[in-house]
Design an enzyme around this catalytic site. Structure first.
Site, mmCIF file in Angstrom:
data_model
loop_
_atom_site.group_PDB
_atom_site.id
_atom_site.type_symbol
_atom_site.label_atom_id
_atom_site.label_comp_id
_atom_site.label_asym_id
_atom_site.label_seq_id
_atom_site.Cartn_x
_atom_site.Cartn_y
_atom_site.Cartn_z
ATOM 1 N N GLY A 231 -5.617 10.322 -6.398
ATOM 2 C CA GLY A 231 -4.791 9.243 -5.867
ATOM 3 C C GLY A 231 -5.233 8.804 -4.479
ATOM 4 O O GLY A 231 -5.286 7.604 -4.184
ATOM 5 N N ASN B 249 -8.484 6.968 -4.829
ATOM 6 C CA ASN B 249 -8.215 5.636 -5.366
ATOM 7 C C ASN B 249 -7.774 4.682 -4.266
ATOM 8 O O ASN B 249 -8.237 3.537 -4.191
ATOM 9 C CB ASN B 249 -7.146 5.733 -6.451
ATOM 10 C CG ASN B 249 -6.700 4.374 -6.957
ATOM 11 O OD1 ASN B 249 -5.885 3.705 -6.332
ATOM 12 N ND2 ASN B 249 -7.225 3.957 -8.087
ATOM 13 N N GLU B 250 -6.871 5.124 -3.408
ATOM 14 C CA GLU B 250 -6.401 4.256 -2.317
ATOM 15 C C GLU B 250 -7.536 3.869 -1.383
ATOM 16 O O GLU B 250 -7.646 2.711 -0.959
ATOM 17 C CB GLU B 250 -5.289 4.952 -1.525
ATOM 18 C CG GLU B 250 -3.912 4.792 -2.118
ATOM 19 C CD GLU B 250 -2.824 5.019 -1.084
ATOM 20 O OE1 GLU B 250 -2.976 4.576 0.071
ATOM 21 O OE2 GLU B 250 -1.812 5.653 -1.429
ATOM 22 N N GLU C 226 -2.049 7.153 -11.254
ATOM 23 C CA GLU C 226 -0.924 6.520 -10.577
ATOM 24 C C GLU C 226 -0.484 5.280 -11.347
ATOM 25 O O GLU C 226 -1.278 4.673 -12.076
ATOM 26 C CB GLU C 226 -1.313 6.125 -9.140
ATOM 27 C CG GLU C 226 -1.850 7.260 -8.290
ATOM 28 C CD GLU C 226 -0.810 8.326 -7.978
ATOM 29 O OE1 GLU C 226 0.402 7.999 -7.991
ATOM 30 O OE2 GLU C 226 -1.193 9.495 -7.741
#
Length: 316
Positions: A70, A73-74, A274
């Site tokens: 996550g 990914n951000e 997510e």
């Protein structure tokens, strides 16, 4: 002029492993020739993305994403839109670390940092889902909701076992959704249990679900599981763990650069574990869009579309 590195880390990920080893991480990067700085992410949504955007605007040569899939990914979502993109290093401390597994980056914080310092990198495909980017997996259907249905505290305590336990709990509620999935060479229209788009061969900690996935060929590995009863669904999942599912009549397995998914009823979309929105969704593979540091000697030649000598670079 020395290169600059920005470490964006999740201080709570992996029992605070990054936080405990941050000084050593920065020292290793300093010894590799970088001027370093770090940012601890906050619980505020999009904090890592905003910090990555600032790092690009400030001209950093390297951005290190430290945390789970996550967090990575951000960070990628903060970089992917930029015309000039820095190289990216990853230090994986999440529950499954699918993307790190594909790059053969170990979970040990120091060893992962040493791979970045070694300077070998590979240009990787990433995915775009409407206006959001992902690095490892996109999907839809009840099964794909596992990753954001599992509480963070349970993941911290039990790791990947938490997903298995949640999956067993959810099994009776699995049902098919009526969808239309259009891909390069055709389409599927009907009821499906779920669909997955893989950018690597590691999905949910298993490495045979998308057995011929390549990291840099510009195509997703698309898997669609058609409507089946519960015993057959369990059988297919068991086959998938071994990589024996792709020739089953109730499974579609194809390669595609673009995939468009629409549904009559609400279908949530999972991007890298997510919640990434809901249908309709257009997925586009961005070929070799970002350069990642990797353990290049361990990546099998079969995982790459470009020859080893052409693909890997070493910073001097």
């Amino acid at each position: 002029m020395k290169k600059r590195a920005r470490v964006i880390y999740n201080p709570t990920s992996g029992r605070e492993l990054i936080k405990k080893n941050l000084a050593d991480v920065l020292q290793i990067l300093e010894n590799a020739g970088y001027v370093t700085s770090a940012h601890a992410t906050t619980p505020e949504a999009g904090d890592a993305k905003r910090e990555a955007e600032l790092a690009v605007a400030d001209g950093y040569d390297l951005v290190v994403a430290a945390g789970g899939d996550g967090t990575i990914n951000e960070v990628i979502n903060g970089i992917a839109e930029q015309p000039s993109r820095p190289k990216v290093g990853i230090i994986p401390t999440g529950t499954t670390n699918d993307f790190a597994r594909a790059l053969h980056v170990p979970r040990d914080v120091i060893k992962a940092t040493e791979i970045i310092a070694a300077g070998q990198s590979v240009a990787m495909d990433i995915g775009k889902a409407n206006d959001t980017y992902f690095i490892n997996i996109g999907g839809g259907g009840r099964l794909t909701e596992l990753t954001y249905d599992v509480p963070s505290k349970l993941k911290t305590m039990l790791g990947q076992l938490a997903y298995y336990l949640k999956g067993i709990e959810m099994l009776p509620s699995f049902k098919a959704t009526k969808v239309k999935i259009e891909y390069d060479d055709g389409f599927f229209e009907g009821e499906a249990m779920f669909f997955l788009l893989g950018l690597t061969n590691s999905i949910g900690g298993f490495e045979k679900i998308a057995p011929d996935a390549k990291l840099d060929d510009g195509k997703f590995s698309l898997i669609v599981v058609k409507k089946v009863n519960l015993p057959e669904f369990i059988r297919l999942i068991t086959l998938a763990i071994r990589g024996d599912h792709i020739k089953e009549p109730n499974v579609i397995y194809v390669k595609s650069e673009k995939v468009v998914v629409t549904s009559e009823e609400k279908m949530l979309i999972n991007l890298d574990g997510e919640l990434g929105g809901e249908t309709p969704m257009t997925f586009q593979n961005l070929n070799q869009h970002i350069e990642f540091f990797a353990n290049v000697e361990e990546i099998p030649a079969s995982d790459l579309d470009v020859k080893y000598e052409e693909q890997f670079t070493i910073d001097q």
